[in-house]
Motif scaffolding. Structure first.
Motif, PDB file in Angstrom:
ATOM      1  N   TRP A 110       0.834  -1.211   0.000  1.00  0.00           N
ATOM      2  CA  TRP A 110       0.000   0.000   0.000  1.00  0.00           C
ATOM      3  C   TRP A 110       0.863   1.252   0.000  1.00  0.00           C
ATOM      4  N   ILE A 111       2.016   1.183   0.682  1.00  0.00           N
ATOM      5  CA  ILE A 111       2.927   2.333   0.702  1.00  0.00           C
ATOM      6  C   ILE A 111       3.515   2.550  -0.687  1.00  0.00           C
ATOM      7  N   VAL A 112       3.960   1.469  -1.323  1.00  0.00           N
ATOM      8  CA  VAL A 112       4.530   1.560  -2.678  1.00  0.00           C
ATOM      9  C   VAL A 112       3.515   2.185  -3.632  1.00  0.00           C
ATOM     10  N   ASN A 113       2.253   1.769  -3.529  1.00  0.00           N
ATOM     11  CA  ASN A 113       1.234   2.293  -4.431  1.00  0.00           C
ATOM     12  C   ASN A 113       0.900   3.758  -4.165  1.00  0.00           C
ATOM     13  N   SER A 114       1.256   4.266  -3.011  1.00  0.00           N
ATOM     14  CA  SER A 114       1.029   5.691  -2.745  1.00  0.00           C
ATOM     15  C   SER A 114       2.197   6.548  -3.236  1.00  0.00           C
ATOM     16  N   GLU A 115       3.303   5.909  -3.648  1.00  0.00           N
ATOM     17  CA  GLU A 115       4.513   6.660  -4.002  1.00  0.00           C
ATOM     18  C   GLU A 115       4.950   6.511  -5.453  1.00  0.00           C
ATOM     19  N   ILE A 116       4.441   5.523  -6.159  1.00  0.00           N
ATOM     20  CA  ILE A 116       5.077   5.143  -7.425  1.00  0.00           C
ATOM     21  C   ILE A 116       4.406   5.740  -8.660  1.00  0.00           C
ATOM     22  N   TYR A 117       3.244   6.370  -8.519  1.00  0.00           N
ATOM     23  CA  TYR A 117       2.529   6.885  -9.693  1.00  0.00           C
ATOM     24  C   TYR A 117       2.704   8.400  -9.831  1.00  0.00           C
ATOM     25  N   PRO A 118       2.773   8.897 -11.066  1.00  0.00           N
ATOM     26  CA  PRO A 118       2.766  10.352 -11.270  1.00  0.00           C
ATOM     27  C   PRO A 118       1.472  10.955 -10.701  1.00  0.00           C
ATOM     28  N   LEU A 119       1.568  12.155 -10.210  1.00  0.00           N
ATOM     29  CA  LEU A 119       0.431  12.794  -9.538  1.00  0.00           C
ATOM     30  C   LEU A 119      -0.812  12.813 -10.414  1.00  0.00           C
ATOM     31  N   ARG A 120      -0.665  13.088 -11.703  1.00  0.00           N
ATOM     32  CA  ARG A 120      -1.824  13.262 -12.572  1.00  0.00           C
ATOM     33  C   ARG A 120      -2.557  11.945 -12.846  1.00  0.00           C
ATOM     34  N   PHE A 121      -1.857  10.806 -12.598  1.00  0.00           N
ATOM     35  CA  PHE A 121      -2.488   9.501 -12.836  1.00  0.00           C
ATOM     36  C   PHE A 121      -2.678   8.688 -11.556  1.00  0.00           C
ATOM     37  N   ARG A 122      -2.448   9.306 -10.410  1.00  0.00           N
ATOM     38  CA  ARG A 122      -2.442   8.545  -9.164  1.00  0.00           C
ATOM     39  C   ARG A 122      -3.812   7.939  -8.856  1.00  0.00           C
ATOM     40  N   GLY A 123      -4.870   8.690  -9.127  1.00  0.00           N
ATOM     41  CA  GLY A 123      -6.210   8.195  -8.805  1.00  0.00           C
ATOM     42  C   GLY A 123      -6.571   6.956  -9.598  1.00  0.00           C
ATOM     43  N   VAL A 124      -6.395   7.016 -10.917  1.00  0.00           N
ATOM     44  CA  VAL A 124      -6.786   5.889 -11.773  1.00  0.00           C
ATOM     45  C   VAL A 124      -5.867   4.694 -11.556  1.00  0.00           C
ATOM     46  N   CYS A 125      -4.566   4.921 -11.372  1.00  0.00           N
ATOM     47  CA  CYS A 125      -3.630   3.809 -11.162  1.00  0.00           C
ATOM     48  C   CYS A 125      -3.836   3.163  -9.794  1.00  0.00           C
ATOM     49  N   GLY A 126      -4.058   3.991  -8.782  1.00  0.00           N
ATOM     50  CA  GLY A 126      -4.339   3.441  -7.451  1.00  0.00           C
ATOM     51  C   GLY A 126      -5.605   2.610  -7.450  1.00  0.00           C
ATOM     52  N   GLY A 127      -6.597   3.046  -8.228  1.00  0.00           N
ATOM     53  CA  GLY A 127      -7.841   2.286  -8.339  1.00  0.00           C
ATOM     54  C   GLY A 127      -7.632   0.941  -9.009  1.00  0.00           C
ATOM     55  N   ILE A 128      -6.836   0.915 -10.078  1.00  0.00           N
ATOM     56  CA  ILE A 128      -6.547  -0.340 -10.782  1.00  0.00           C
ATOM     57  C   ILE A 128      -5.837  -1.322  -9.853  1.00  0.00           C
ATOM     58  N   ALA A 129      -4.849  -0.814  -9.096  1.00  0.00           N
ATOM     59  CA  ALA A 129      -4.092  -1.679  -8.179  1.00  0.00           C
ATOM     60  C   ALA A 129      -4.992  -2.231  -7.072  1.00  0.00           C
ATOM     61  N   ALA A 130      -5.903  -1.384  -6.567  1.00  0.00           N
ATOM     62  CA  ALA A 130      -6.817  -1.836  -5.511  1.00  0.00           C
ATOM     63  C   ALA A 130      -7.769  -2.908  -6.032  1.00  0.00           C
ATOM     64  N   VAL A 131      -8.244  -2.741  -7.264  1.00  0.00           N
ATOM     65  CA  VAL A 131      -9.116  -3.752  -7.878  1.00  0.00           C
ATOM     66  C   VAL A 131      -8.352  -5.077  -8.018  1.00  0.00           C
ATOM     67  N   ALA A 132      -7.090  -4.994  -8.458  1.00  0.00           N
ATOM     68  CA  ALA A 132      -6.265  -6.200  -8.591  1.00  0.00           C
ATOM     69  C   ALA A 132      -6.115  -6.906  -7.249  1.00  0.00           C
ATOM     70  N   ASN A 133      -5.961  -6.116  -6.186  1.00  0.00           N
ATOM     71  CA  ASN A 133      -5.814  -6.688  -4.840  1.00  0.00           C
ATOM     72  C   ASN A 133      -7.053  -7.463  -4.426  1.00  0.00           C
ATOM     73  N   TRP A 134      -8.228  -6.847  -4.590  1.00  0.00           N
ATOM     74  CA  TRP A 134      -9.457  -7.476  -4.104  1.00  0.00           C
ATOM     75  C   TRP A 134      -9.939  -8.604  -5.001  1.00  0.00           C
ATOM     76  N   VAL A 135      -9.635  -8.539  -6.294  1.00  0.00           N
ATOM     77  CA  VAL A 135      -9.947  -9.677  -7.170  1.00  0.00           C
ATOM     78  C   VAL A 135      -9.085 -10.879  -6.771  1.00  0.00           C
ATOM     79  N   SER A 136      -7.807 -10.623  -6.480  1.00  0.00           N
ATOM     80  CA  SER A 136      -6.910 -11.692  -6.028  1.00  0.00           C
ATOM     81  C   SER A 136      -7.392 -12.265  -4.703  1.00  0.00           C
ATOM     82  N   ASN A 137      -7.844 -11.389  -3.821  1.00  0.00           N
ATOM     83  CA  ASN A 137      -8.407 -11.821  -2.526  1.00  0.00           C
ATOM     84  C   ASN A 137      -9.580 -12.760  -2.759  1.00  0.00           C
ATOM     85  N   LEU A 138     -10.472 -12.385  -3.668  1.00  0.00           N
ATOM     86  CA  LEU A 138     -11.647 -13.194  -3.976  1.00  0.00           C
ATOM     87  C   LEU A 138     -11.241 -14.581  -4.487  1.00  0.00           C
TER      88      LEU A 138
END
Length: 412
Positions: free
Chosen positions: A305-333
């Protein structure tokens, strides 16, 4: 706390309904408290509500720092709006197209999604969601005992999350994840070996022990065939093992699984096993389970979660963070919905060996795809990802500003 509450409701009529329903209490409390939560100053400023922004900032910062914070906020939002304007298209599809067209975003998103998927595919939520079942698979028959021992896993997970706060900035994100994965691989292998040993040393089913339960025997059992407790639990008609009176490691009886057979077994002062078999490896399994949690929580539990808060350019942080979170919860499922099926189809030992193999693969992939972001500003992370000789396994050294170099040379 959730595990403690569940333990308290194990003897109450409607057990699981209370366990599930009681979660509505903190949800209701949070709903009420949310009405007192102020809006984000950043959001208010972007809506042109500057006076309201100032009111909130005055509640947070000392009076002599408010003007400075307001100016910093203004500059940050102006830069943000400028960057957003450079994207051009404002629709979601347009943002995604622009994002995937950037080498920086592709590399950042690859690292962000990989660590989120790895976080789940090492099997952590099978342990957290099914820890009472795993404890029973390790040879502890009592539901109360399984619930009580599962408190260990949740407690260690909470402690490990606190420990990570003290090491993540000293050790670094990448190194902490790699060390965490090494521990995960080792202890999953130990868990698999423990369950394999337990299965191979399961107590046998005895004709003599079956006699007191003549009308309740497992339909598939035949006196002429040698069965162990594991064979009994794998029977198609769902059977359980009534252990020997006084010594659970000695031969026992294989009975059809029902409340009446459980009652008969307990009435004869015996333990009834329906998930796992009695064995002498149970405490080793608990030790390995605890060590697995200790390895996981400070590293793979928090750092993705820390890496995902630091690794994306500011202008794309929202959409990239959303994609990563979806990947996390799909994997959880995927992991949580397949765990019990895998234990039935492959056996408990093979399931943990499977997770061990996946974790080893995750260790290799994380090593070659996830860079270190410790101590880097967002602009430096972007430069690192855009570099032509980008190698995630090598520490990125940002260029020292000219003034700093001049000062260093003059001091020499």
């Amino acid at each position: 706390m959730a595990y403690l509450i569940n333990l308290a409701f194990t003897k109450v009529p409607g057990t699981w309904r209370w366990m599930l329903g009681i979660a509505g209490v903190p949800a209701l409390l949070q709903l009420v408290l949310m009405f007192t939560l102020p809006e984000s100053p950043r959001w208010l400023y972007r809506q042109g509500r500057k006076e309201e922004t100032l009111v909130i900032l005055r509640k947070i910062y000392p009076a002599n720092e408010v003007d400075q914070e307001m100016e910093s906020l203004r500059k940050s939002i102006d830069d943000e709006i400028l960057l957003e304007g450079s994207i051009g298209e404002q629709g979601m599809l347009g943002k995604l197209k622009k994002a995937f067209g950037s080498r920086v975003v592709r590399r950042g998103l690859m690292a962000g999604v990989i660590v989120q998927v790895a976080q789940q595919f090492v099997g952590i939520n099978t342990v957290m969601y099914y820890s009472p079942t795993i404890v029973q698979l390790a040879g502890f028959a009592s539901n109360d005992t399984a619930m009580a021992l599962s408190l260990i896993t949740s407690g260690l997970n909470a402690i490990g999350s606190v420990v990570s706060m003290f090491f993540v900035d000293r050790t670094g994100r990448r190194r902490l994840m790699l060390l965490s994965l090494v521990g995960i691989v080792v202890w999953l292998a130990v868990l698999g070996g423990t369950f394999l040993g337990a299965a191979n040393n399961a107590p046998p089913v005895s004709d003599l022990e079956m006699r007191p339960f003549a009308n309740q025997t497992c339909p598939e059992y035949k006196p002429s065939v040698h069965w162990s407790c594991m064979d009994c639990l794998k029977a198609e008609s769902t059977c359980g093992f009534c252990a020997h009176q006084g010594d659970t490691l000695r031969p026992g009886a294989c009975l059809a699984l029902s409340n009446s057979t459980k009652g008969m077994c307990h009435a004869d002062h015996r333990e009834f096993y329906s998930e796992g078999c009695p064995n002498k490896f149970g405490w080793l399994a608990l030790l390995a389970l605890g060590a697995y949690i200790i390895s996981y929580s400070p590293g793979m539990g928090t750092v993705p979660w820390i890496v995902n808060s630091e690794i994306y350019p500011l202008r794309f942080r929202g959409v990239c963070g959303g994609i990563a979170a979806v990947a996390n919860w799909v994997s959880n499922l995927i992991v949580t919905q397949t765990f019990l099926t895998l234990t039935k189809a492959l056996g408990t030992a093979a399931t943990f060996f499977l997770f061990c193999g996946v974790s080893f693969l995750a260790l290799i992939v994380v090593f070659f795809t996830v860079p270190e972001t410790k101590g880097l500003q967002f602009e430096e992370v972007e430069k690192m990802l855009d570099s032509k000789d980008y190698k995630p396994w090598k520490r990125y050294r940002p260029e020292v500003p000219l003034k700093a170099r001049d000062i260093g040379l003059s001091m020499l």
